[in-house]
Every structure is written in C-alpha cells, then in structure tokens.
Design an enzyme around this catalytic site. Structure first.
Site, PDB file in Angstrom:
ATOM      1  N   LYS A 113     -31.353 -75.848 -11.382  1.00 22.80           N
ATOM      2  CA  LYS A 113     -31.249 -74.617 -12.163  1.00 22.80           C
ATOM      3  C   LYS A 113     -32.345 -73.678 -11.687  1.00 22.80           C
ATOM      4  O   LYS A 113     -33.537 -73.963 -11.847  1.00 22.80           O
ATOM      5  CB  LYS A 113     -31.388 -74.898 -13.659  1.00 22.80           C
ATOM      6  N   ARG A 155     -28.591 -64.248 -22.052  1.00 26.71           N
ATOM      7  CA  ARG A 155     -29.728 -64.198 -22.983  1.00 26.71           C
ATOM      8  C   ARG A 155     -29.525 -63.132 -24.048  1.00 26.71           C
ATOM      9  O   ARG A 155     -30.007 -63.273 -25.175  1.00 26.71           O
ATOM     10  CB  ARG A 155     -31.022 -63.985 -22.196  1.00 26.71           C
ATOM     11  N   LYS A 200     -39.682 -68.002 -16.785  1.00 26.73           N
ATOM     12  CA  LYS A 200     -39.390 -69.439 -16.774  1.00 26.73           C
ATOM     13  C   LYS A 200     -39.652 -70.075 -15.413  1.00 26.73           C
ATOM     14  O   LYS A 200     -39.129 -71.146 -15.108  1.00 26.73           O
ATOM     15  CB  LYS A 200     -37.939 -69.672 -17.216  1.00 26.73           C
ATOM     16  N   GLU A 222     -34.839 -82.982  -6.902  1.00 33.66           N
ATOM     17  CA  GLU A 222     -34.299 -83.008  -8.265  1.00 33.66           C
ATOM     18  C   GLU A 222     -33.060 -83.903  -8.350  1.00 33.66           C
ATOM     19  O   GLU A 222     -32.882 -84.645  -9.319  1.00 33.66           O
ATOM     20  CB  GLU A 222     -33.951 -81.583  -8.715  1.00 33.66           C
ATOM     21  N   LYS A 243     -26.877 -74.191 -10.908  1.00 32.72           N
ATOM     22  CA  LYS A 243     -26.802 -72.927 -11.653  1.00 32.72           C
ATOM     23  C   LYS A 243     -27.814 -71.943 -11.079  1.00 32.72           C
ATOM     24  O   LYS A 243     -28.981 -72.323 -10.928  1.00 32.72           O
ATOM     25  CB  LYS A 243     -27.091 -73.202 -13.137  1.00 32.72           C
ATOM     26  N   SER A 302     -23.375 -65.772 -16.431  1.00 35.84           N
ATOM     27  CA  SER A 302     -22.994 -64.513 -17.073  1.00 35.84           C
ATOM     28  C   SER A 302     -23.101 -63.319 -16.136  1.00 35.84           C
ATOM     29  O   SER A 302     -22.251 -62.419 -16.167  1.00 35.84           O
ATOM     30  CB  SER A 302     -23.859 -64.294 -18.316  1.00 35.84           C
ATOM     31  N   TYR A 348     -16.892 -68.379 -17.688  1.00 38.90           N
ATOM     32  CA  TYR A 348     -16.376 -67.551 -18.777  1.00 38.90           C
ATOM     33  C   TYR A 348     -14.969 -67.047 -18.463  1.00 38.90           C
ATOM     34  O   TYR A 348     -14.294 -66.511 -19.340  1.00 38.90           O
ATOM     35  CB  TYR A 348     -17.331 -66.378 -19.033  1.00 38.90           C
TER      36      TYR A 348
END
Length: 398
Positions: free
Chosen positions: A266, A276, A288, A304, A319, A345, A384
């Site tokens: 991510k 968000r 972040k 990871e 992502k 998004s 979506y």
C-alpha cells in the site's frame, strides 16, 4: 429442397431436377432423403450443387502502390483479423466474479452522494446498503468490502469504536449475512475511520505512529468483525507484524476459517483523496509516509510480500492499482497466493471526470483499465466500477 414427394417415383435425376427448380412447394408429410452415396455419385458425375461464388478481391483505394509481398513467415495480424479469432485467442478475461465492490456506509437512513466520486454514495446501513448489494448480486457481483463513516463524537485517539461489537460495521455485517448468507464480506481493518487523529494507528505525543500498540487494537477489531460474520478481514494499516498477530488472535477465538487479505504493498499515494473525503478520514496533521510505502520503491514490495506470506496472509493486495501494474506483476511472479488490486478512488474519479467532459469514452476506458489490472496478474479487483462494469459485461446498460 432436400425432400422428395413419395407420390412420384424416386430417381436421382428427379431429385436433382427438383432441387434446382424454382418451385416453392411444402414437402409432403412423409418424405425421404437421397442417400449420401447418391449425392457423392452426382458430384463424381460432374453434377456439382450450386454454391456461392468465390468472393472478389476487395479493391484497394486509388493510388495504393503495387508492391511485392513482404518475405515474412509470421504475421501476427492473422490471429486478429476477426472478432471470433480475437475472442478465441484472448489471454485475459474479465468477469463479475473478479470484482469486490467497495461500499461506504453511515448511520443515517438517506443515501448521501459523495461529491468527489460521482455515482458513489454513503449508504444508509439499514436500507441503501441492502438495495445496493441486491443490485450487485443481480449481475454476478457477490463480494463486497465495507467502509464506515463514523460520527466524530465516537472518534478517539485509540480508536476504541473499531472493535465495538454493536458498532456500524459489525451491525451491517450481521444484517447482510441475515439477508444474503452466501455473500462474501470483506472488511477494512485500520484505525483511521475511528481515530480522532485520522491516522491508521495510535499517535504518540511527538507524532510517531505507535506500531505494536496499534496492532493490539487491530487484532481486537478483526476479531469483532469475524464474530459478526466477516469472511475476509483486510488490514490496510501497514503496521509491521500485524498479519501474524491477527492470525493468532483469530485462531485463538475459533475463527480459523476467516481469511486475511493483507494490504501488502500500500503506497503513500496521492490517488486516495476522494476516499478520504467520503469517510472524512484525512489525517489531522502530517501524512502517512512513515508507514505506507514510498511510490518510488519497487523491491520493497518483495520484502512486504515475504513477511505477509510467512505470517499467514491468504491474499496479497496492491494499492493503488493502475499506476502500480509493475508491482502487481512482481507479486504475481513471486508468490503462489491470490493477488488483489485496488482501483482506488482517484483512479475512479479521473475516469468519471474524463467521461463527463467527453474527453474519453468512459465505458471503454473503464473496461480497459480493469482488463489491464487482470492482465498484470490480479485475481480480484476492488473497484467502485464493480456494478457498472458487471452490467456492461452482462450486456445490461441501465
């Protein structure tokens, strides 16, 4: 014309003359066919049945140069020359079963439009959620992932509402499972929707995101979701060691059957903005980047991946999606586990905006983007566009 009236004596010549005549008479109730040997004998005798002529060579436009054929053995275009051939040799397919439909939920009764994500809503958990899931199931999408909009009054620095078993997500899971027992429900495991700081973990006084203490909270959240009926818990927080700790916590509570889809790679991406806004979960300060991955890094994804595999992840997720096709392929080539991609998004909203401005064909770009994620190696896609794309695949545009 392959039938002969039994009232007339049957001979091959009668048959052939009947076949070539222009008469349009319905066959008698009782008919016989000429035998295969009769047909073969007629052809041998030179009486070849009529067939369409050889089609003429298509004309070239005026001025086309006359050149010798290129001396090449392979012409890949031969396998692309018709829709049937292209379909036969298509290497990647797209199906509604490949989609996981992200759904935003809130405590209200009304479905509230999300300004930055045209066509998306915060769904009322009692009615709007059930109706949207019913629409998705009608076109073959039977997997959803839930993202809650939590009231500010319930947000705390430690995100305790995340593991409230009567909270919005557990309630919604129970409602969905009661209505649709075979629905596959994915859940998001992270503190940012529940945190008064808007971060995925507990924030220390000096701004440091506390890793191990956050993992403790996430394990409680995952167990609460599993107890409500979640099929797959999905830690999106990017804390170190959270997959292994979560596996232990789930197993200890008897949830060995619940899968973990880890957000393995991510990235600290700028494509998350509309999401968000939908959840009102922007960090109150900072960013972040101390826990999400640097968009410049490639090999780090392997680190990871290996950690998540060793800790018991069942699915590995990348992502964002389209800007990180190389990472999807990297994981696909190096792991036997299923790979998920999240078309986030920002990707969704860019396609929607381009379509609204008539700068692109929204439907074609939507379908191409999803096909590219599959081609890169994604087994499932969180998108979506799930409902819209599934309707397109089903030939149902509503």
């Amino acid at each position: 014309h392959t039938f002969v009236d039994l009232k007339s004596p049957f001979t091959l010549s009668n048959y052939l003359s009947f076949s070539s005549s222009k008469r349009r008479q319905p066959p008698s109730l009782f008919t016989v066919r000429a035998s295969d040997s009769d047909f073969e004998a007629a052809v041998v005798a030179g009486k070849v049945p009529e067939a369409p002529p050889v089609p003429p060579t298509p004309a070239s436009p005026a001025g086309t140069p006359v050149v010798p054929s290129l001396p090449i053995q392979r012409r890949p275009r031969r396998n692309r020359r018709s829709p049937a051939l292209r379909s036969a040799f298509q290497e990647t397919t797209l199906s509604p079963a490949n989609f996981v439909y992200p759904l935003f939920i809130h405590e209200g009764e009304e479905d509230t439009p999300i300004g930055a994500m045209p066509g998306c809503y915060r769904l009322g958990w009692r009615h709007g959620l059930l109706e949207e899931v019913a629409k998705a199931r009608d076109v073959g999408v039977n997997s959803v992932v839930l993202f809650p909009k939590i009231p500010d009054a319930l947000k705390t620095p430690t995100g305790d509402e995340a593991y409230n078993e009567d909270g919005l997500v557990p309630r919604s899971i129970r409602l969905l499972k009661d209505k649709y027992p075979d629905l596959i429900i994915y859940t998001d495991v992270a503190l940012d929707p529940y945190s008064s700081d808007g971060h995925d973990g507990i924030v220390r006084e000096d701004g440091v995101i506390m890793n191990d203490e956050t993992v403790h909270q996430l394990c409680k959240q995952a167990v609460a979701q599993a107890r409500a009926g979640a099929d797959v818990v999905s830690p999106s927080d990017m804390m170190d060691g959270r997959v292994g700790a979560m596996r232990v916590a789930l197993d200890a509570e008897g949830f060995q059957h619940v899968s973990i889809m880890s957000y393995t790679a991510k990235y600290a991406s700028s494509f998350y903005g509309p999401f968000r806004e939908a959840l009102d979960s922007n960090p109150r300060f900072g960013d972040k980047k101390t826990y999400q991955m640097n968009p410049a890094n490639y090999r780090e994804a392997l680190t990871e991946m290996r950690e998540d595999e060793s800790e018991g992840a069942d699915i590995l997720l990348v992502k964002p999606g389209l800007p990180y096709l190389d990472i999807i392929r990297l994981l696909r080539d190096n792991s036997p586990l299923p790979i998920a991609a999240y078309q986030v998004s920002g990707e969704y909203s860019m396609i929607k905006a381009g379509g609204a401005l008539k700068m692109i064909d929204e439907e074609k770009v939507m379908m191409e983007s999803l096909l590219c994620l599959r081609r890169a190696g994604a087994d499932i896609i969180l998108t979506y566009f799930a409902l819209q794309a599934a309707r397109t695949l089903c030939g149902e545009k509503r």
